[in-house]
Design a protein around this motif. Structure first.
Motif, PDB file in Angstrom:
ATOM      1  N   PHE A 585       0.736  -1.095   0.030  1.00 41.05           N
ATOM      2  CA  PHE A 585      -0.040   0.016   0.003  1.00 41.05           C
ATOM      3  C   PHE A 585       0.989   1.321   0.011  1.00 41.05           C
ATOM      4  CE2 PHE A 585       0.904  -1.199   4.319  1.00 41.05           C
ATOM      5  CZ  PHE A 585       1.221   0.163   4.876  1.00 41.05           C
ATOM      6  N   PHE A 586       0.168   2.159  -0.550  1.00 40.43           N
ATOM      7  CA  PHE A 586       0.822   3.898  -0.327  1.00 40.43           C
ATOM      8  C   PHE A 586      -0.070   4.913   0.247  1.00 40.43           C
ATOM      9  CE2 PHE A 586       4.262   1.859  -3.203  1.00 40.43           C
ATOM     10  CZ  PHE A 586       5.332   2.492  -2.669  1.00 40.43           C
ATOM     11  N   ASN A 587       0.156   5.510   1.315  1.00 42.24           N
ATOM     12  CA  ASN A 587      -0.589   6.380   1.547  1.00 42.24           C
ATOM     13  C   ASN A 587      -0.702   7.453   0.656  1.00 42.24           C
ATOM     14  OD1 ASN A 587       1.006   5.457   4.518  1.00 42.24           O
ATOM     15  ND2 ASN A 587      -1.171   5.600   4.738  1.00 42.24           N
ATOM     16  N   LYS A 588      -2.082   7.976   0.717  1.00 38.89           N
ATOM     17  CA  LYS A 588      -2.410   8.864  -0.394  1.00 38.89           C
ATOM     18  C   LYS A 588      -3.151  10.145   0.339  1.00 38.89           C
ATOM     19  CE  LYS A 588      -0.636   7.107  -4.031  1.00 38.89           C
ATOM     20  NZ  LYS A 588       0.655   7.831  -4.931  1.00 38.89           N
ATOM     21  N   SER A 589      -2.986  11.526  -0.012  1.00 38.68           N
ATOM     22  CA  SER A 589      -3.792  12.550   0.540  1.00 38.68           C
ATOM     23  C   SER A 589      -4.934  13.016  -0.782  1.00 38.68           C
ATOM     24  CB  SER A 589      -2.796  13.564   0.910  1.00 38.68           C
ATOM     25  OG  SER A 589      -2.199  14.108  -0.206  1.00 38.68           O
ATOM     26  N   GLY A 590      -5.798  13.692  -0.104  1.00 34.39           N
ATOM     27  CA  GLY A 590      -6.842  14.173  -0.818  1.00 34.39           C
ATOM     28  C   GLY A 590      -8.423  13.965  -0.310  1.00 34.39           C
ATOM     29  N   VAL A 591      -9.366  14.742  -0.892  1.00 33.83           N
ATOM     30  CA  VAL A 591     -10.695  14.393  -0.681  1.00 33.83           C
ATOM     31  C   VAL A 591     -11.344  14.310  -2.047  1.00 33.83           C
ATOM     32  CG1 VAL A 591     -10.448  15.618   1.529  1.00 33.83           C
ATOM     33  CG2 VAL A 591     -11.179  16.794  -0.499  1.00 33.83           C
TER      34      VAL A 591
END
Length: 794
Positions: A585-591
């Motif tokens: 997995f890779f952490n991702k930012s945003g909405v």
């Protein structure tokens, strides 16, 4: 009279020492592996005297001047059961106490070298890949191991040249600070692991202190997390040289094309009389110009290491890497992509000059790297070992970073970034490793806690220059420091810092269901805390949304990743069938447009194949098929293109990998690999949906190296080597309207050398035919390069 007294005193002391020697005895012995090869650096303790020593490279140890009587010799190797040997010492005699490990305990939790293997290019056994003392045939995961015997014979002096021996690695992508990135199963992969933990370096890494490079294939988040830049394709682990029990070393000098000069030194020595404290120093300095009209690199690396067997149960390893470099950026060309006109061209057809940089030598960057690694191993009992690791890595970049941006089909605008950047990473791990039985089933278990902190600082200005025609550039055209500094006040300023914390817990258990059937079960829980982006100029931590809907403010995410594997040894210790299902997995930012926070991106791999080690280690190989599915990829929201993203993108990566090392007859060794990768964006924007991603490398690649060394006679040690790498055509850009193609390539190398116990001389030619080739970032590769080497051994 005075002289007579001295003579009589000397005779008396000699007689006393002789009588003492006759009145005492000693104990000597040898520790060896199950196949009879010596085992170095085993802890040997004489319980009655509390004396401790380490075995030397021949596996031998000794205790002298012991009073007659009964003694107990305790042999301790972390990760194996201790062995107590009862010994009777008689006056004037040396008692022997040898010990040979069993097949089950081939590996230990400290670094192990298995010498004497005729197949010198095969060094597959590792304590880092599974975080357990697990043999290659018992491991359900595929990995490559490039030992120093191979890359020293190839006279490789950089990581890119070493990785040419990894199936599917392709032409390395060099970043502007000397950082190197490889391909693995269609994904970018950086060498940011050192001895199994975080060792990130945003600068060039000198291989002077590298024992071998391990390439672990497939998503590896379960055991290694994302902090050390593992990708869905795998991770590169740099295993450093460790001190050994003895004095020795090498002094090497290299010289070659484009003013290449390099000096490297490797010195090892015991520190105390018991040889329980050991010190090793590796260092190198290099200078080289590029084959192009401008460009240079000047570097220095110093890597000391210290090990101390504090008690028979406790050992300490301290490993430091320091490096600094000054150089100019490599060519990084980003071609113009027309939003309206469809085109399909090769980089050759674009007419971009192969030997021109457009940037002056007065625009260099300077980097500095400091990596500190400390590991304490404590044998808690016969079945359990505690392993505590602290790693801290710091990289800084100052000066000028350059790129060439296409503004029209034959025009570029040089882009210069000037300023400073700093990266600091801290990794703390606590592992408990056990080897025990439950219901008569052998379990090899690692349970660990992991803390990782990352902190970055940026203070940079970006300057864009007017466009120039790269097919008809004036001879005098050159971007200089004077021109850059005069425009700096008008450039885009980035002055900010960011950071994150990661807290993880994991376990991995390998169970012997039968003697030949093994199962691996692993799980990791990962809690990620992003601190947001702090603007140094305004003093504010940003929040809310960027123009693309991404969130810069602090956020938290928790993820799980799994790893399941099965191994069946069709022929015990010779052939095994394996399969695995593991995630990353890779952490991702945003909405999203609805206001919901995005979640981590996920990937899962299904893999199976066969591993072999036959004909007394003369043929070792792996054949595997893998299928990687990536989901929850962020892409622009087609209904809210300027503001938000949606998280429904998917990608597939499937392929076959083959790797073989062989020693068919005395003196001849070879390694060969083939990789086929089929990558596809299966749910993305209309311009890329269903297509192979750009920058994913060639679908087909091949590597080989073969050498023959005269094994005996007057010409013993004289050898020749030949090898090469080939790749099919690939894409820099691949959309429905624009395709920029990187041509297929075949690059061949050859060498001749004369290796003796006290010295070694060699000569090599890289890229014999001066093949024109490009990395995925369209960096031209050097034509034929000549290099000579002289090494003195002591």
């Amino acid at each position: 009279m005075k002289s007579l007294r001295i003579i009589l005193l000397s005779i008396f002391m000699f007689g006393y020492q002789l009588a003492s020697a006759q009145a005492t005895g000693g104990i000597s012995g040898k520790v060896s592996l199950f196949d009879g090869q010596p085992y170095a650096s085993a802890s040997v303790t004489l319980l009655e005297t509390i004396k401790t020593t380490l075995t030397d490279e021949q596996g031998r140890y000794s205790f002298q001047t012991l009073n007659p009587g009964n003694y107990t010799v305790r042999i301790q190797i972390l990760g194996t059961a201790q062995k107590d040997i009862s010994v009777q010492v008689l006056a004037g005699q040396t008692a022997m106490a040898d010990y040979q490990l069993t097949k089950e305990n081939v590996l230990a939790l400290q670094e192990v070298t298995i010498p004497g293997n005729v197949n010198k290019f095969s060094r597959k056994e590792s304590v880092y890949v599974a975080r357990l003392p697990l043999k290659n045939l018992e491991n359900p995961q595929v990995y490559s191991s490039i030992p120093k015997e191979l890359f020293q014979e190839q006279m490789a002096t950089d990581l890119g040249s070493i990785a040419k021996n990894v199936p599917g690695a392709g032409i390395p992508m060099i970043a502007n600070q000397g950082r190197v990135t490889f391909r693995s199963r269609g994904f970018d992969t950086e060498p940011n692991a050192r001895n199994g933990v975080a060792g990130a370096a945003f600068a060039s890494i000198d291989p002077a202190n590298i024992e071998r490079v391990e390439v672990i294939k497939g998503p590896s988040t379960t055991l290694f997390g994302t902090s050390i830049a593992s990708s869905y394709g795998g991770l590169y682990n740099r295993v450093t040289k460790k001190p050994y029990n003895g004095f020795g070393g090498e002094l090497s000098y290299f010289a070659g094309s484009w003013d290449f000069n390099r000096i490297a030194v490797d010195v090892n020595t015991p520190v105390n009389a018991d040889k329980t404290a050991l010190f090793r120093l590796n260092a190198a300095t290099s200078f080289e110009k590029t084959f192009q009209d401008q460009g240079f690199t000047n570097s220095l690396s110093i890597a000391p290491s210290f090990s101390y067997q504090i008690t028979d149960k406790l050992s300490l390893l301290l490993d430091v890497e320091f490096g600094q470099a000054k150089g100019t950026s490599v060519v990084r060309f980003n071609p113009y992509i027309s939003p309206t006109v469809a085109s399909e061209k090769s980089i050759k057809e674009l007419g971009f000059p192969y030997n021109k940089t457009f940037i002056g030598n007065d625009l260099p960057y300077q980097t500095q790297m400091m990596n500190i690694f400390a590991q304490a191993n404590y044998k808690m009992s016969a079945d359990w070992t505690s392993q505590t690791i602290i790693s801290r890595a710091r990289s800084s970049i100052n000066g000028y970073i350059t790129a060439l941006r296409g503004t029209a089909e034959t025009k570029i605008s040089p882009q210069i970034i000037t300023g400073s950047t700093a990266f600091i990473a801290t990794n703390i791990q606590q592992n408990f490793i056990g080897d025990f039985k439950i219901a008569n089933l052998r379990n090899r278990l690692v349970v660990g806690l992991d803390y990782y902190n990352n902190s970055n600082d940026f203070d940079r200005v970006t300057v864009n220059f007017p466009a120039v025609d790269f097919t008809n550039t004036p001879v005098s055209y050159r971007v200089s420091r004077f021109k850059v500094d005069s425009l700096t006040s008008k450039g885009a300023l980035r002055r900010e810092s960011n950071g994150d914390n990661t807290y993880s817990a994991y376990f991995s258990d390998v169970i012997n269901i039968t003697e030949r059937l093994l199962a691996m079960v692993s799980l990791r829980m990962n809690h990620f805390e992003n601190k947001g982006v702090y603007n140094i100029t305004t003093g504010e931590t940003s929040g809310g949304l960027t123009a693309a809907g991404k969130q810069n403010g602090p956020y938290k995410q928790t993820s799980l990743s799994q790893k399941f594997g099965m191994v069946y040894e069709v022929s015990k210790d010779h052939v095994s069938l394996f399969g695995n299902y593991m995630g990353g997995f890779f952490n991702k930012s945003g909405v999203t447009a609805s206001g919901a926070a995005v979640k981590p991106e996920q990937a899962n791999q299904l893999e199976f194949g066969v591993k072999g080690d036959v004909f007394d280690h003369k043929l070792v190989g792996t054949i595997s098929y893998y299928d990687i599915k990536v989901k929850d990829v962020l892409r622009n929201d087609p209904d809210n293109l300027d503001n938000y993203q949606i998280q429904d993108g998917t990608q597939l990566s499937r392929g076959v990998e083959v790797e073989l090392t062989a020693n068919p007859f005395a003196g001849f060794n070879m390694v060969a690999g083939y990789a086929y990768n089929d990558s596809k964006l299966t749910k993305s924007s209309p311009s890329t949906n269903g297509l192979r991603p750009g920058l994913s490398g060639p679908p087909h690649s091949f590597n080989f190296w073969m050498s023959y060394r005269v094994p005996q006679g007057e010409l013993k040690g004289l050898g020749i080597g030949f090898g090469g790498n080939a790749g099919s055509s690939a894409y820099h850009t691949n959309t429905t309207t624009t395709k920029i193609i990187i041509p297929a390539y075949t690059m061949l190398d050859a060498s001749i050398f004369y290796d003796q116990p006290k010295y070694r001389v060699g000569f090599k030619v890289d890229n014999l035919t001066s093949e024109k080739a490009w990395s995925v970032r369209l960096t031209p590769q050097a034509p034929a390069r000549f290099i000579g080497n002289v090494t003195l051994k002591f």
